[in-house]
Write a protein that holds these residues in place. Structure first.
Motif, PDB file in Angstrom:
ATOM      1  N   ALA A 145      33.454 -17.265 -83.928  1.00  0.00           N
ATOM      2  CA  ALA A 145      32.498 -18.368 -83.901  1.00  0.00           C
ATOM      3  C   ALA A 145      32.041 -18.739 -85.303  1.00  0.00           C
ATOM      4  O   ALA A 145      31.841 -19.924 -85.614  1.00  0.00           O
ATOM      5  N   MET A 146      31.883 -17.750 -86.185  1.00  0.00           N
ATOM      6  CA  MET A 146      31.494 -18.035 -87.559  1.00  0.00           C
ATOM      7  C   MET A 146      32.595 -18.812 -88.279  1.00  0.00           C
ATOM      8  O   MET A 146      32.320 -19.776 -89.006  1.00  0.00           O
ATOM      9  N   ALA A 147      33.835 -18.410 -88.053  1.00  0.00           N
ATOM     10  CA  ALA A 147      34.946 -19.130 -88.681  1.00  0.00           C
ATOM     11  C   ALA A 147      34.999 -20.576 -88.185  1.00  0.00           C
ATOM     12  O   ALA A 147      35.228 -21.505 -88.970  1.00  0.00           O
ATOM     13  N   VAL A 148      34.763 -20.761 -86.890  1.00  0.00           N
ATOM     14  CA  VAL A 148      34.742 -22.123 -86.335  1.00  0.00           C
ATOM     15  C   VAL A 148      33.606 -22.921 -86.952  1.00  0.00           C
ATOM     16  O   VAL A 148      33.765 -24.093 -87.325  1.00  0.00           O
ATOM     17  N   SER A 149      32.426 -22.298 -87.094  1.00  0.00           N
ATOM     18  CA  SER A 149      31.265 -23.023 -87.616  1.00  0.00           C
ATOM     19  C   SER A 149      31.459 -23.417 -89.072  1.00  0.00           C
ATOM     20  O   SER A 149      30.984 -24.471 -89.504  1.00  0.00           O
ATOM     21  N   TRP A 150      32.147 -22.581 -89.856  1.00  0.00           N
ATOM     22  CA  TRP A 150      32.402 -22.925 -91.251  1.00  0.00           C
ATOM     23  C   TRP A 150      33.251 -24.194 -91.363  1.00  0.00           C
ATOM     24  O   TRP A 150      33.103 -24.969 -92.305  1.00  0.00           O
ATOM     25  N   ALA A 151      34.139 -24.372 -90.412  1.00  0.00           N
ATOM     26  CA  ALA A 151      35.010 -25.550 -90.449  1.00  0.00           C
ATOM     27  C   ALA A 151      34.402 -26.740 -89.725  1.00  0.00           C
ATOM     28  O   ALA A 151      34.972 -27.833 -89.753  1.00  0.00           O
ATOM     29  N   TRP A 152      33.242 -26.528 -89.102  1.00  0.00           N
ATOM     30  CA  TRP A 152      32.669 -27.589 -88.259  1.00  0.00           C
ATOM     31  C   TRP A 152      31.784 -28.512 -89.091  1.00  0.00           C
ATOM     32  O   TRP A 152      30.972 -28.060 -89.885  1.00  0.00           O
TER      33      TRP A 152
END
Length: 334
Positions: A145-152
């Motif tokens: 989820a953190m990796a997704v949020s960094w790209a969001w």
């Protein structure tokens, strides 16, 4: 900021929910539904929290996963010692509330909002090894989820349903004494709920404690709003989960259901109404019931009954503890 209406929908949130669901969907299709559902449970905390604006704040999602996992595991370690488990609920609640009062750090607030309730969930674990596996999934879900949020792009972090979290920035933060009273309020509700669960000999004695601590807020209006929201959401989610379990659906149906649940749940996570428990209840009960010998009705009754017990205790503690603290304070001042 509180959303202007009860239900607040964001397409960005829904899209993020679909991305968060991808590992669960793929695992459901490639391995089996139970493993996919377990992975979905791991991303539920991150789905409920939304995306912050700064990269530093988005990195907090990893801390959330570690905190959730450790709390779950800690609860499992004392689950076989009911007296110690109940006493720890009260002690940890007051201790974490004091930490929020003196530090005001985001992780301290998350420990109060999320860590303590998941300690209650750990009391329901079959064994520490089982809880450790669940904790690992939560950490893995948080990393993803953190990796997704960094790209969001942007940020769509939801307001706390029913009102700001205790000690949150931008809220009327309670004083240090007020936070300690609130810690006692949360701890009393959670401890009595856990004691009732152990005394009743149910399969998941910590569910009531989890509900009580998730619902509790220092503001009476926020407390009542969360009480109604969680009670109704869990009831509706339990009925839907029971229907899914009774069908014992194929892996493709489970995968599609997970994608829809996480997309819609994340899209609605910023709502003023406390509706996210509907989605988490469907996922958790489906995990327990699909491919298991226990009937769907058993999980529905236990989940709903213990949730309502926890909600009632949160409301009762929210009425009794502040008044008792005021009387004690008046007596000492006099």
């Amino acid at each position: 900021m509180t959303p202007p209406s009860g239900l607040a929908w964001t397409w960005s949130g829904a899209a993020r929910g679909l991305v968060l669901a991808l590992p669960s969907v793929v695992t459901t299709l490639a391995v089996d539904p139970r493993t996919g559902l377990a992975l979905a449970v791991g991303v539920l905390p991150s789905a409920a929290l939304g995306v912050k604006t700064s990269h530093r704040d988005r990195s907090v999602l990893f801390g959330v996963g570690v905190l959730a996992g450790l709390s779950l595991w800690l609860g499992s370690l004392v689950a076989s010692l009911p007296v110690l488990a109940v006493v720890l609920v009260l002690g940890l609640s007051i201790g974490v509330a004091w930490l929020v009062a003196v530090s005001g750090r985001p992780m301290a607030r998350l420990a109060l909002m999320l860590g303590l309730p998941l300690y209650g969930a750990g009391l329901s674990a079959e064994a520490p090894s089982t809880a450790l596996a669940g904790a690992s999934l939560m950490v893995a879900g948080a990393v993803y989820a953190m990796a997704v949020s960094w790209a969001w792009p942007g940020g769509n972090a939801p307001a706390d349903p029913g009102g700001p979290a205790p000690g949150a920035r931008g809220s009327t933060a309670p004083s240090r004494r007020g936070m300690l009273v609130y810690g006692a309020q949360v701890g009393l509700a959670g401890a009595v709920a856990a004691a009732c669960g152990f005394a009743m000999g149910v399969d998941h004695p910590g569910w009531g404690a989890t509900a009580a601590m998730l619902v509790s807020r220092p503001d009476p209006h926020a407390l009542r709003a969360r009480a109604w929201g969680r009670g109704l959401s869990v009831l509706a989610g339990g009925v839907v989960a029971a229907a899914i379990i009774s069908m014992q659906p194929a892996a493709g149906v489970v995968a599609a259901a997970l994608a829809v649940l996480l997309a819609v749940g994340t899209g609605l996570a910023g709502s003023r109404w406390y509706v996210f428990p509907f989605f988490s209840t469907v996922v958790v009960l489906s995990l327990l019931g699909i491919g298991a010998p226990t009937t769907a009705e058993h999980w529905l009754v236990e989940r709903v009954a213990l949730t309502l017990l926890g909600v009632a205790l949160a409301l009762g503690s929210g009425w009794v503890v502040p008044r008792l603290a005021e009387r004690v304070n008046s007596s000492l001042a006099g």
